[in-house]
Design an enzyme around this catalytic site. Structure first.
Site, PDB file in Angstrom:
ATOM      1  N   MET A  50      33.405  -9.580  10.374  1.00  0.00           N
ATOM      2  CA  MET A  50      32.262 -10.368   9.896  1.00  0.00           C
ATOM      3  C   MET A  50      31.941 -11.446  10.931  1.00  0.00           C
ATOM      4  SD  MET A  50      32.006 -12.709   6.459  1.00  0.00           S
ATOM      5  CE  MET A  50      33.020 -14.078   7.008  1.00  0.00           C
ATOM      6  N   ASN A  51      30.634 -11.714  11.163  1.00  0.00           N
ATOM      7  CA  ASN A  51      30.282 -12.972  11.842  1.00  0.00           C
ATOM      8  C   ASN A  51      29.221 -13.714  11.038  1.00  0.00           C
ATOM      9  OD1 ASN A  51      29.139 -10.642  13.624  1.00  0.00           O
ATOM     10  ND2 ASN A  51      27.873 -12.306  14.341  1.00  0.00           N
ATOM     11  N   ASP A  52      28.125 -14.112  11.600  1.00  0.00           N
ATOM     12  CA  ASP A  52      27.214 -15.105  10.997  1.00  0.00           C
ATOM     13  C   ASP A  52      26.861 -14.888   9.511  1.00  0.00           C
ATOM     14  OD1 ASP A  52      27.060 -15.131  13.738  1.00  0.00           O
ATOM     15  OD2 ASP A  52      24.897 -14.894  13.827  1.00  0.00           O
ATOM     16  N   GLN A  68      26.659 -10.859   8.876  1.00  0.00           N
ATOM     17  CA  GLN A  68      26.803  -9.882   9.945  1.00  0.00           C
ATOM     18  C   GLN A  68      28.114  -9.132   9.715  1.00  0.00           C
ATOM     19  OE1 GLN A  68      24.614  -9.625  13.308  1.00  0.00           O
ATOM     20  NE2 GLN A  68      23.659  -9.643  11.295  1.00  0.00           N
ATOM     21  N   TRP A  76      33.583  -6.688  16.696  1.00  0.00           N
ATOM     22  CA  TRP A  76      32.124  -6.594  16.591  1.00  0.00           C
ATOM     23  C   TRP A  76      31.648  -5.182  16.956  1.00  0.00           C
ATOM     24  CZ3 TRP A  76      27.741  -5.610  19.428  1.00  0.00           C
ATOM     25  CH2 TRP A  76      26.545  -6.170  18.962  1.00  0.00           C
ATOM     26  N   PHE A 108      20.624  -7.573  13.266  1.00  0.00           N
ATOM     27  CA  PHE A 108      21.191  -8.868  13.658  1.00  0.00           C
ATOM     28  C   PHE A 108      20.819  -9.945  12.636  1.00  0.00           C
ATOM     29  CE2 PHE A 108      22.313  -8.897  18.478  1.00  0.00           C
ATOM     30  CZ  PHE A 108      23.145  -7.809  18.286  1.00  0.00           C
ATOM     31  N   SER A 109      21.158 -11.185  12.968  1.00  0.00           N
ATOM     32  CA  SER A 109      21.031 -12.288  12.009  1.00  0.00           C
ATOM     33  C   SER A 109      19.590 -12.576  11.593  1.00  0.00           C
ATOM     34  CB  SER A 109      21.648 -13.553  12.594  1.00  0.00           C
ATOM     35  OG  SER A 109      23.041 -13.387  12.573  1.00  0.00           O
ATOM     36  N   ARG A 182      15.693 -13.863  18.954  1.00  0.00           N
ATOM     37  CA  ARG A 182      16.312 -13.420  17.698  1.00  0.00           C
ATOM     38  C   ARG A 182      16.564 -14.516  16.662  1.00  0.00           C
ATOM     39  NH1 ARG A 182      20.489 -12.604  21.639  1.00  0.00           N
ATOM     40  NH2 ARG A 182      22.200 -14.098  21.465  1.00  0.00           N
ATOM     41  N   GLU A 234      21.017 -19.833  19.678  1.00  0.00           N
ATOM     42  CA  GLU A 234      21.100 -18.822  18.625  1.00  0.00           C
ATOM     43  C   GLU A 234      20.888 -19.470  17.255  1.00  0.00           C
ATOM     44  OE1 GLU A 234      24.011 -15.434  20.409  1.00  0.00           O
ATOM     45  OE2 GLU A 234      25.100 -17.074  19.485  1.00  0.00           O
ATOM     46  N   TRP A 318      33.051 -17.648  19.366  1.00  0.00           N
ATOM     47  CA  TRP A 318      32.989 -16.430  20.191  1.00  0.00           C
ATOM     48  C   TRP A 318      34.030 -16.431  21.310  1.00  0.00           C
ATOM     49  CZ3 TRP A 318      31.293 -12.147  18.502  1.00  0.00           C
ATOM     50  CH2 TRP A 318      30.202 -12.072  17.652  1.00  0.00           C
TER      51      TRP A 318
HETATM   52  C1  FRU Z   1      25.451 -15.426  16.684  1.00  0.00           C
HETATM   53  C2  FRU Z   1      24.876 -14.078  17.061  1.00  0.00           C
HETATM   54  C3  FRU Z   1      23.393 -14.024  16.752  1.00  0.00           C
HETATM   55  C4  FRU Z   1      23.142 -12.552  16.574  1.00  0.00           C
HETATM   56  C5  FRU Z   1      24.417 -12.092  15.903  1.00  0.00           C
HETATM   57  C6  FRU Z   1      24.854 -10.710  16.284  1.00  0.00           C
HETATM   58  O1  FRU Z   1      26.811 -15.413  16.445  1.00  0.00           O
HETATM   59  O2  FRU Z   1      25.131 -13.798  18.415  1.00  0.00           O
HETATM   60  O3  FRU Z   1      22.581 -14.614  17.748  1.00  0.00           O
HETATM   61  O4  FRU Z   1      22.015 -12.276  15.802  1.00  0.00           O
HETATM   62  O5  FRU Z   1      25.424 -13.027  16.277  1.00  0.00           O
HETATM   63  O6  FRU Z   1      25.924 -10.275  15.514  1.00  0.00           O
END
Ligand code: FRU
Length: 507
Positions: A50-52, A68, A76, A108-109, A182, A234, A318
């Site tokens: 998981m991320n954002d 995410q 990822w 993406f986000s 994005r 971002e 990151w």
């Molecule tokens: C931020 C990011 C966003 C992107 C997403 C991809 O952590 O890099 O800019 O949309 O993660 O997973």
């Protein structure tokens, strides 16, 4: 072991169509959310990467958290939107994956809104559409060396976010030839009666407007020569807050990676004005949302009750996010935080107040500062520690076990706060995890200040001066901390208490 054998035996007996639910529920009882380092009151996915946080939306009594997600690995990969809902921002129920990658790219986000007036025509006024606005990341175009591989798309749900349909004429915003284009955040702007979208475009943010969420018109850009530019911009957010004196200001927050104040990913913000077309500010200095290393890509809820501005961040960085020692999941969200804006002399400051449902708080234990000078056993691995600090004295706090420790200190001579997680637990998984001490400078408003520290199995969230200074950090001790020490003497800290916090995943 006996349980496992019983499950294997049962598997041989049941017809194949029934196998999945059986394995899942029994496996969960035995294992899931009890693994080493598993956050007990923070959101984390059952398994995998998981991320954002994405699409944060409050609607009809439920807080939606999309995120995410890569369901096939703990690192990822092709991005999906995972989904969970909560009545109170503390207890979460997992939902099926909301958005899958398609021929236009990975998902993406982005953000989500309720189209109550059916401006898009995607729902009806009786059955308004929940609309998700996200970035399509097209890997094939990226591999071809093109710049225009990120575009903006939308999808809608007519059943409260359970099932989703992608809009037939995606993308709704094409790429104008900009790499890193994005992370759209959309909200309804009542004064102009328009939808506003803010996204990042390399080293700046761009603002668009729309009457229907489908046709977008470019309005303005901001930030090329403003703020920190140590990395790519971002996950922007744009929202208003009113100060204690009734002054309304707009806040533009931008995550940046790398280039944070203590290394790697972090979030900066600008305080200014927004007229529906452009954002402007007189701010000269760089303002950081916080000084810890593990609060990134944070954005705020759309539609939150009584106009609360609630931020949720991804509790990682990151610099090392893909190699942290957790299994079978990777990453958690921060505690939700209620934001407020305070004017202090000639400055605006964003404050963060941690939010937690009182039902999971245990019995508060008062601690005598005298007894903590030598260090003593305390239920400190999953709790909230609170105290008042007299800033005219030196102060230190150590959370530890027999061979690992996490230190925080405040020095009245240099007005410096320091966080040291270098010996907090194993960290050989990345030399970027704890290369040095984290620092921030404080400006005392008064002699007495507050310190609130939330600890979970793999995190420490530290709020100084009612959330004016925040440090969010992951830790991975071999054994949960069970000792607490304050120093160098008992002069700085008083009114110390610890409140244990129950798990949201187990009884
Ligand atoms: C931020 C990011 C966003 C992107 C997403 C991809 O952590 O890099 O800019 O949309 O993660 O997973």
């Amino acid at each position: 072991m006996r349980n496992l054998l019983a499950i294997l035996f049962l598997l041989l007996l049941v017809p194949s169509g029934c196998i999945d639910p059986l394995i899942k529920s029994d496996f969960r009882e035995i294992n899931i959310y009890s693994e080493p380092h598993r956050p007990q009151y923070h959101f984390s996915p059952e398994s995998n990467w998981m991320n954002d946080p994405n699409g944060l939306l409050f609607h009809d009594g439920r807080y939606h958290l999309f995120y995410q997600y890569y369901p096939d690995s703990t690192v990822w990969g092709p991005m999906h939107w995972g989904h969970a809902v909560s009545p109170d921002l503390t207890h979460w129920t997992h939902q099926p994956i909301a958005l899958y990658p398609d021929s236009l790219g990975y998902i993406f986000s982005g953000s989500a809104v309720m189209d109550y007036q059916n401006t898009s025509g995607l729902g009806t006024e009786e059955m308004p559409a929940m609309v998700a606005i996200f970035t399509y990341h097209n890997m094939s175009r990226e591999r071809l060396g093109k710049k225009d591989y990120q575009t903006q798309g939308i999808a809608f749900s007519l059943d409260q976010g359970s099932t989703w349909v992608k809009y037939k004429d995606n993308p709704v915003i094409d790429n104008p030839g900009i790499k890193d284009f994005r992370d759209p955040k959309v909200f309804w702007h009542e004064p102009t009666k328009k939808w506003i979208l803010v996204l990042v475009a390399g080293d700046h943010a761009q603002i668009y407007q729309s009457a229907n969420l489908i046709d977008w018109k470019f309005s303005s850009s901001f930030g090329e020569n403003m703020g920190a530019h140590g990395g790519v911009w971002e996950c922007p957010d744009l929202f208003s807050l009113t100060t204690q004196d009734g002054e309304q200001k707009w806040i533009l927050s931008i995550s940046i990676n790398p280039g944070g104040p203590n290394g790697g990913s972090a979030t900066q913000y600008f305080v200014g004005d927004f007229d529906g077309i452009s954002f402007s500010t007189e701010q000269k200095e760089v303002k950081w949302l916080e000084y810890g290393r593990d609060n990134y890509a944070g954005v705020t809820y759309n539609g939150a009750p009584v106009d609360q501005r609630i931020l949720l961040g991804w509790m990682s960085n990151w610099d090392y996010a893909q190699v942290t020692p957790t299994k079978p999941w990777r990453s958690a969200m921060t505690l939700p935080r209620k934001l407020s804006l305070v004017r202090q002399t000639d400055q605006f400051v964003l404050m963060q107040e941690p939010m937690i449902e009182s039902a999971i708080l245990g019995e508060k234990i008062d601690m005598n500062p005298e007894e903590l000078i030598e260090g003593r056993t305390a239920p400190i691995s999953q709790s909230v520690l609170q105290m008042t600090i007299d800033l005219s004295h030196e102060f230190s706090l150590t959370l530890f076990n027999d061979h690992e420790r996490f230190d925080f200190s405040m020095d009245p001579l240099t007005a410096q706060m320091r966080i040291d997680r270098r010996n907090s637990g194993p960290n050989s998984f990345s030399d970027k995890f704890a290369p040095e001490v984290q620092t921030a400078t404080y400006e005392p408003e008064s002699r007495l200040t507050s310190l609130t520290v939330f600890t979970d199995q793999s995190s420490v969230e530290l709020f100084v001066d009612n959330g004016r200074y925040v440090f969010t950090n992951q830790i991975f001790p071999n054994k949960p901390y069970d000792m607490l020490r304050i120093g160098p003497d008992n002069q700085a800290a008083k009114d110390i208490s610890i409140t244990p916090i129950k798990s949201i995943w187990h009884d």
